[in-house]
Scaffold this active site. Sequence first.
Site, PDB file in Angstrom:
ATOM      1  N   ASN A  13      39.242  19.070 -21.824  1.00 43.12           N
ATOM      2  CA  ASN A  13      38.207  19.716 -20.992  1.00 43.12           C
ATOM      3  C   ASN A  13      38.081  19.025 -19.641  1.00 43.12           C
ATOM      4  O   ASN A  13      37.832  19.688 -18.626  1.00 43.12           O
ATOM      5  CB  ASN A  13      36.868  19.737 -21.733  1.00 43.12           C
ATOM      6  CG  ASN A  13      36.826  20.840 -22.773  1.00 43.12           C
ATOM      7  OD1 ASN A  13      36.783  22.008 -22.435  1.00 43.12           O
ATOM      8  ND2 ASN A  13      36.887  20.460 -24.046  1.00 43.12           N
ATOM      9  N   ASN A 106      26.942  20.292 -21.473  1.00 46.49           N
ATOM     10  CA  ASN A 106      27.853  19.950 -22.565  1.00 46.49           C
ATOM     11  C   ASN A 106      28.621  21.184 -22.988  1.00 46.49           C
ATOM     12  O   ASN A 106      28.098  22.294 -22.937  1.00 46.49           O
ATOM     13  CB  ASN A 106      27.023  19.429 -23.757  1.00 46.49           C
ATOM     14  CG  ASN A 106      27.884  19.113 -24.970  1.00 46.49           C
ATOM     15  OD1 ASN A 106      28.900  18.418 -24.871  1.00 46.49           O
ATOM     16  ND2 ASN A 106      27.490  19.625 -26.133  1.00 46.49           N
ATOM     17  N   HIS A 108      30.379  22.850 -26.304  1.00 45.61           N
ATOM     18  CA  HIS A 108      30.408  22.725 -27.761  1.00 45.61           C
ATOM     19  C   HIS A 108      31.309  23.822 -28.337  1.00 45.61           C
ATOM     20  O   HIS A 108      31.204  24.981 -27.930  1.00 45.61           O
ATOM     21  CB  HIS A 108      28.984  22.854 -28.343  1.00 45.61           C
ATOM     22  CG  HIS A 108      28.974  22.672 -29.823  1.00 45.61           C
ATOM     23  ND1 HIS A 108      29.073  21.432 -30.420  1.00 45.61           N
ATOM     24  CD2 HIS A 108      28.939  23.574 -30.834  1.00 45.61           C
ATOM     25  CE1 HIS A 108      29.086  21.582 -31.732  1.00 45.61           C
ATOM     26  NE2 HIS A 108      29.004  22.869 -32.011  1.00 45.61           N
ATOM     27  N   LYS A 176      41.566  26.974 -25.625  1.00 49.87           N
ATOM     28  CA  LYS A 176      42.334  27.713 -24.616  1.00 49.87           C
ATOM     29  C   LYS A 176      41.593  28.958 -24.135  1.00 49.87           C
ATOM     30  O   LYS A 176      41.506  29.205 -22.930  1.00 49.87           O
ATOM     31  CB  LYS A 176      43.681  28.096 -25.237  1.00 49.87           C
ATOM     32  CG  LYS A 176      44.724  28.455 -24.235  1.00 49.87           C
ATOM     33  CD  LYS A 176      46.072  28.613 -24.884  1.00 49.87           C
ATOM     34  CE  LYS A 176      47.009  29.199 -23.839  1.00 49.87           C
ATOM     35  NZ  LYS A 176      48.211  29.729 -24.398  1.00 49.87           N
ATOM     36  N   ALA A 178      38.320  29.801 -24.674  1.00 51.24           N
ATOM     37  CA  ALA A 178      36.896  29.700 -24.347  1.00 51.24           C
ATOM     38  C   ALA A 178      36.540  28.425 -23.563  1.00 51.24           C
ATOM     39  O   ALA A 178      36.101  28.506 -22.421  1.00 51.24           O
ATOM     40  CB  ALA A 178      36.065  29.788 -25.627  1.00 51.24           C
TER      41      ALA A 178
HETATM   42  C1  GAR Z   1      36.500  19.893 -27.840  1.00 55.35           C
HETATM   43  O1  GAR Z   1      36.685  20.994 -28.709  1.00 55.35           O
HETATM   44  C2  GAR Z   1      35.042  19.732 -27.506  1.00 55.35           C
HETATM   45  O2  GAR Z   1      34.356  20.941 -27.389  1.00 55.35           O
HETATM   46  C3  GAR Z   1      34.559  18.957 -28.697  1.00 55.35           C
HETATM   47  O3  GAR Z   1      35.570  17.991 -28.890  1.00 55.35           O
HETATM   48  C4  GAR Z   1      36.834  18.580 -28.590  1.00 55.35           C
HETATM   49  C5  GAR Z   1      37.705  17.602 -27.826  1.00 55.35           C
HETATM   50  O4  GAR Z   1      37.627  17.795 -26.453  1.00 55.35           O
HETATM   51  N1  GAR Z   1      33.252  18.412 -28.456  1.00 55.35           N
HETATM   52  C6  GAR Z   1      32.309  18.346 -29.396  1.00 55.35           C
HETATM   53  O5  GAR Z   1      32.487  18.685 -30.555  1.00 55.35           O
HETATM   54  C7  GAR Z   1      30.963  17.803 -28.924  1.00 55.35           C
HETATM   55  N2  GAR Z   1      29.945  18.111 -29.875  1.00 55.35           N
HETATM   56  P1  GAR Z   1      38.574  17.161 -25.330  1.00 55.35           P
HETATM   57  O6  GAR Z   1      39.997  17.612 -25.554  1.00 55.35           O
HETATM   58  O7  GAR Z   1      38.024  17.682 -24.044  1.00 55.35           O
HETATM   59  O8  GAR Z   1      38.475  15.639 -25.437  1.00 55.35           O
END
Ligand code: GAR
Length: 199
Positions: A13, A106, A108, A176, A178
């Site tokens: 992200n 954030n 999620h 990808k 969303a």
């Molecule tokens: C992503 O799916 C993000 O939405 C989730 O961790 C994954 C890793 O993200 N976050 C959570 O679950 C927060 N509660 P990254 O590849 O950006 O590090």
Amino acid sequence: MPIAVLVSGGGTNLQALLDAEGSGTLHSGTVTLVISDRPGVFALERAAKAGVETLTLDRKALGREAFEQALARTLQERGIGLVVLAGFLSILSASFTDRFAGRIINVHPSLIPAFCGKGFYGLKVHEAALVRGVRLTGATVHFVDSVPDGGPIIDQKAVRVLRGDTPETLQQRVMKQAEWVLLPRAAEKVCRDILRGRG
Ligand code: GAR
């Protein structure tokens, strides 16, 4: 507007935000600092490669209070206008979220209020969605307040669950289709609103 991105892992992200800056989709804010709550994560390498300053504040070693104090001091010193939690897995206390109200967002990986709150993070969210048998899941970007995953929703996008999905294949599709679309768009909108005095 200077943006700080808080990370805990792979940083896909964060990459979406950096790419959006490169393409001009994100233009009302600039990622000036990437902070990890644990050492050695790949997100830090992504930031370094993009020439963005990084900082590690080891949450486990410091403990919650010292971690949040150091984090707040850093954000203030650097004049950060927006904090983006991007795959950030620590829960922030009410005193911290109150202090930066309206300035923390954030992403999620579910359609809140499904599969969210304490204990729902990363692959666990997708495991729960598959166990429940939902046909639609997705991602949500929201403001962060004192309730984990409970702040006002900014945007959501639905993603179909396919037959034969594993937590890993579902996570990839949700990211990808969303997360990587929603997060830069929401960051741009919130930066714009803050700059126009509507934040
Ligand atoms: C992503 O799916 C993000 O939405 C989730 O961790 C994954 C890793 O993200 N976050 C959570 O679950 C927060 N509660 P990254 O590849 O950006 O590090």
